[in-house]
Design a protein around this motif. Structure first.
Motif, PDB file in Angstrom:
ATOM      1  N   VAL A   1      -9.235   3.856   6.494  1.00 20.67           N
ATOM      2  CA  VAL A   1      -7.900   4.299   6.092  1.00 20.67           C
ATOM      3  C   VAL A   1      -7.727   5.734   6.567  1.00 20.67           C
ATOM      4  CG1 VAL A   1      -6.323   4.746   4.179  1.00 20.67           C
ATOM      5  CG2 VAL A   1      -7.881   2.793   4.072  1.00 20.67           C
TER       6      VAL A   1
ATOM      7  N   TYR B   1       0.848  -1.199   0.000  1.00 28.62           N
ATOM      8  CA  TYR B   1       0.000   0.000   0.000  1.00 28.62           C
ATOM      9  C   TYR B   1       0.883   1.248   0.000  1.00 28.62           C
ATOM     10  CZ  TYR B   1      -4.491   2.405   0.941  1.00 28.62           C
ATOM     11  OH  TYR B   1      -5.627   3.177   0.869  1.00 28.62           O
TER      12      TYR B   1
ATOM     13  N   THR C   1      -9.937  -0.622  -1.068  1.00 29.01           N
ATOM     14  CA  THR C   1     -10.308  -0.633   0.342  1.00 29.01           C
ATOM     15  C   THR C   1     -11.450   0.332   0.678  1.00 29.01           C
ATOM     16  OG1 THR C   1      -8.628   1.041   0.891  1.00 29.01           O
ATOM     17  CG2 THR C   1      -7.969  -1.284   1.061  1.00 29.01           C
TER      18      THR C   1
ATOM     19  N   SER D   1      -6.267   2.194  -2.470  1.00 31.21           N
ATOM     20  CA  SER D   1      -7.310   3.020  -1.856  1.00 31.21           C
ATOM     21  C   SER D   1      -8.673   2.693  -2.454  1.00 31.21           C
ATOM     22  CB  SER D   1      -7.001   4.504  -2.050  1.00 31.21           C
ATOM     23  OG  SER D   1      -5.843   4.875  -1.336  1.00 31.21           O
TER      24      SER D   1
ATOM     25  N   SER E   1       3.306   3.011   6.632  1.00 33.12           N
ATOM     26  CA  SER E   1       1.979   2.396   6.580  1.00 33.12           C
ATOM     27  C   SER E   1       1.813   1.475   7.780  1.00 33.12           C
ATOM     28  CB  SER E   1       1.855   1.597   5.279  1.00 33.12           C
ATOM     29  OG  SER E   1       0.635   0.905   5.225  1.00 33.12           O
TER      30      SER E   1
ATOM     31  N   VAL F   1      -6.119   0.718   8.494  1.00 36.25           N
ATOM     32  CA  VAL F   1      -4.893   1.211   7.865  1.00 36.25           C
ATOM     33  C   VAL F   1      -4.680   2.676   8.219  1.00 36.25           C
ATOM     34  CG1 VAL F   1      -3.756   1.682   5.646  1.00 36.25           C
ATOM     35  CG2 VAL F   1      -5.108  -0.405   5.927  1.00 36.25           C
TER      36      VAL F   1
END
Length: 141
Positions: free
Chosen positions: A136, A56, A130, A127, A83, A99
């Motif tokens: 996030v 990611y 998810t 992104s 991350s 995340v």
């Protein structure tokens, strides 16, 4: 939503969280180990959350470079992302991920950096995968 695939890769995992994973091209091979926090031995090896965190972060930098190219914003060579990927039981049952991305863009004005990060979050494939599925959190540091 259809995707016009320009590249694909294949990987194989054997043995689950205490096994191995490798790309079929042979360019990547990793030993897997379950963390103690999830009932494993915590031995040498990586876990899927570590691999996801690394992927990611790298992908999001690529998204920032893409957006930067479109908007004529030079992404600093020392741009970095830390991350954090967490895993645990969901209130709805099963397990889920959380995340947090800490984005460092040295030399860019905060407002420019925050706008760039927001736009990158809209184009980054991780992104998009998810979104509405995993919390996030994005922080420009």
């Amino acid at each position: 939503m259809a995707v016009d695939v320009k590249y694909e890769t294949k990987a194989r995992a054997t043995g689950g969280r205490d096994g191995t994973a490798e790309t079929l091209s042979g360019s990547f091979n990793v030993k897997l180990a379950t963390p103690k926090e999830l009932g494993g031995s915590g031995g040498e090896g990586n876990n899927p959350e570590e691999l996801f965190a690394a992927g990611y972060a790298a992908c999001f930098i690529g998204a920032m470079k893409f957006v930067g190219g479109q908007e004529k914003i030079a992404i600093p060579a020392d741009a970095s992302i830390t991350s954090t990927v967490g895993i645990g039981p969901r209130s709805e049952g099963g397990f889920g991920l959380a995340v947090a991305l800490e984005i460092s863009l040295p030399g860019l004005e905060r407002a420019v950096a925050e706008d760039l990060v927001a736009k990158a979050h809209q184009v980054c494939p991780y992104s998009n995968a998810t979104r509405n599925n995993i919390d996030v959190k994005l922080t420009v540091v």
